[in-house]
Design an enzyme around this catalytic site. Structure first.
Site, PDB file in Angstrom:
ATOM      1  N   HIS A 258       0.825  -1.221   0.000  1.00  0.00           N
ATOM      2  CA  HIS A 258       0.000   0.000   0.000  1.00  0.00           C
ATOM      3  C   HIS A 258       0.856   1.267   0.000  1.00  0.00           C
ATOM      4  O   HIS A 258       0.332   2.360  -0.230  1.00  0.00           O
ATOM      5  CB  HIS A 258      -1.001  -0.007   1.155  1.00  0.00           C
ATOM      6  CG  HIS A 258      -0.425   0.304   2.498  1.00  0.00           C
ATOM      7  ND1 HIS A 258      -1.190   0.722   3.562  1.00  0.00           N
ATOM      8  CD2 HIS A 258       0.855   0.250   2.984  1.00  0.00           C
ATOM      9  CE1 HIS A 258      -0.435   0.927   4.618  1.00  0.00           C
ATOM     10  NE2 HIS A 258       0.807   0.636   4.298  1.00  0.00           N
ATOM     11  N   ASP A 259       2.156   1.130   0.239  1.00  0.00           N
ATOM     12  CA  ASP A 259       3.054   2.291   0.215  1.00  0.00           C
ATOM     13  C   ASP A 259       3.499   2.671  -1.193  1.00  0.00           C
ATOM     14  O   ASP A 259       4.138   3.716  -1.370  1.00  0.00           O
ATOM     15  CB  ASP A 259       4.314   2.005   1.050  1.00  0.00           C
ATOM     16  CG  ASP A 259       4.046   2.051   2.544  1.00  0.00           C
ATOM     17  OD1 ASP A 259       3.116   2.755   2.958  1.00  0.00           O
ATOM     18  OD2 ASP A 259       4.766   1.372   3.294  1.00  0.00           O
ATOM     19  N   GLU A 287      -3.087  -6.610   3.898  1.00  0.00           N
ATOM     20  CA  GLU A 287      -3.420  -5.252   3.492  1.00  0.00           C
ATOM     21  C   GLU A 287      -4.908  -4.985   3.689  1.00  0.00           C
ATOM     22  O   GLU A 287      -5.692  -5.890   3.985  1.00  0.00           O
ATOM     23  CB  GLU A 287      -3.083  -5.047   1.999  1.00  0.00           C
ATOM     24  CG  GLU A 287      -1.608  -5.041   1.667  1.00  0.00           C
ATOM     25  CD  GLU A 287      -0.905  -3.726   1.964  1.00  0.00           C
ATOM     26  OE1 GLU A 287      -1.557  -2.792   2.485  1.00  0.00           O
ATOM     27  OE2 GLU A 287       0.300  -3.628   1.678  1.00  0.00           O
ATOM     28  N   GLU A 318      -4.703   2.463  -0.894  1.00  0.00           N
ATOM     29  CA  GLU A 318      -5.444   1.259  -0.566  1.00  0.00           C
ATOM     30  C   GLU A 318      -6.200   0.841  -1.822  1.00  0.00           C
ATOM     31  O   GLU A 318      -6.493   1.677  -2.682  1.00  0.00           O
ATOM     32  CB  GLU A 318      -6.407   1.502   0.598  1.00  0.00           C
ATOM     33  CG  GLU A 318      -5.761   2.081   1.847  1.00  0.00           C
ATOM     34  CD  GLU A 318      -4.728   1.175   2.489  1.00  0.00           C
ATOM     35  OE1 GLU A 318      -4.623  -0.007   2.092  1.00  0.00           O
ATOM     36  OE2 GLU A 318      -3.996   1.642   3.380  1.00  0.00           O
TER      37      GLU A 318
END
Length: 353
Positions: A258-259, A287, A318
């Site tokens: 998600h980064d 996640e 996300e």
């Protein structure tokens, strides 16, 4: 104007007012954590007067009036309880803990106190004020606010770095418990497991402790693993996940993808694909899965986390289930299943065949 229309207008006005001042709840929560109010109440066994709370605050002359007003809102939000022993006011009200306020205890094994302090720190709130600029101009919110990305700020500011590391450590403990409880069978068949982006190895240590037959490989940047403590059953390997990943029966990625943007995620996934057996290997992705129409306990939180990615990362996001499916397919994982765990995250178990 009809009564029904007038009531609808009034309700919609109230909703806008409430959203406008939504930050007040988080600021009151931060205040309670900074003053260790939950800890003070806990130390008195749960029934504590305002005077006792004030005497436990690290100050020679705390302002009781301000404290009363902060507590009044937090009681209304059901963070704390209050009991008024007498109607005539002769005795002081007694404040107590709720299930929510127990998450504010600093010395508890499971605490969100460090995360509350980090997310409400001025340096991390500032990028949220840059959202409109990001929409107009593109770019990175954190960089617009501070002239650098979050990792650079952490590297040059030891206090901020500690704040960040403490927050990550506390959330890791909370999520790890959910993983170990909800994914027991998923680990039982593994001989080896590589944690990609595993930091100093806290998640992997707990997995190996619960499943001692697993050979754990904690993989992160060389300067990260250089400070990792030694643990039985876990080896630390330095490297770059964009170049290669250590071989193992399975790879685990917790709050890593998600980064990053889609292109970077595909690079990471392909390297994971090359590191596991084609027939029996799997990647375990932990996640958020966004559910636009979801009504589950943590479904609303996912959309807040998504804005958090805008505020604090350089392209992270996300994703919905469909977006994850497309990403996995491009990364070399045509099959997957979703495992629900008791945490604000889910496990996506993906297979190369």
């Amino acid at each position: 104007m009809e009564t029904k229309d007038a009531e609808a207008l009034l309700r919609s006005q109230e909703k806008v007012w409430r959203h406008m001042f939504g930050f007040a709840d988080s600021m009151a929560l931060k205040c309670a954590v900074e003053l260790r109010i939950a800890d003070i109440i806990h130390s008195h066994g749960g029934a504590t007067t305002l005077s006792q709370i004030a005497s436990g605050i690290d100050s020679p002359s705390p302002d009781i009036s301000y404290l009363t007003r902060i507590m009044r809102l937090l009681v209304r939000r059901q963070v704390f309880t209050v009991h008024n022993p007498s109607d005539d006011g002769a005795e002081e009200p007694l404040y107590g803990l709720t299930d929510s306020s127990k998450w504010l205890l600093h010395d508890s094994e499971l605490s969100l106190a460090p995360m509350i302090l980090m997310e409400n720190h001025p340096s991390l709130v500032a990028p949220w004020h840059c959202f409109s600029r990001c929409i107009k101009e593109g770019g990175i919110a954190f960089e617009k606010a501070h002239g650098s990305e979050i990792w650079e700020l952490a590297s040059r500011d030891p206090d901020f770095n500690k704040l960040f590391n403490d927050a990550m450590a506390c959330t890791s403990k909370v999520v790890t418990r959910g993983i170990l409880f909800g994914y027991k069978e998923g680990f039982s068949c593994l001989g080896s497991l590589a944690d990609v982006g595993g930091g100093t190895g806290s998640l992997l240590v707990e997995i190996v402790r619960a499943h001692p037959h697993i050979k754990g490989i904690n993989f992160d940047l060389p300067h990260v693993v250089a400070t990792a403590p030694t643990h039985q059953g876990v080896s630390h390997v330095g490297g770059d996940m964009f170049e290669a990943v250590p071989n193992a029966d399975a790879v685990i990625l917790k709050w890593i993808l998600h980064d990053w943007n889609d292109e970077d995620c595909i690079k990471i996934l392909r390297n994971c694909r090359n590191a596991i057996p084609t027939e029996t290997g799997k990647v375990i992705i932990i996640e958020n899965i966004l559910k636009p129409d979801g009504s589950g306990m943590f479904d609303d939180l996912g959309f807040i986390f998504d804005l958090l990615m805008i505020a604090h990362t350089s392209g992270g996001r996300e994703r919905t289930q469909l977006e994850w499916e497309k990403l996995l397919e491009k990364g070399g994982f045509p099959r997957h299943q979703i495992v629900t765990i008791p945490a604000p995250l889910a496990i996506i178990e993906a297979y190369p065949k």
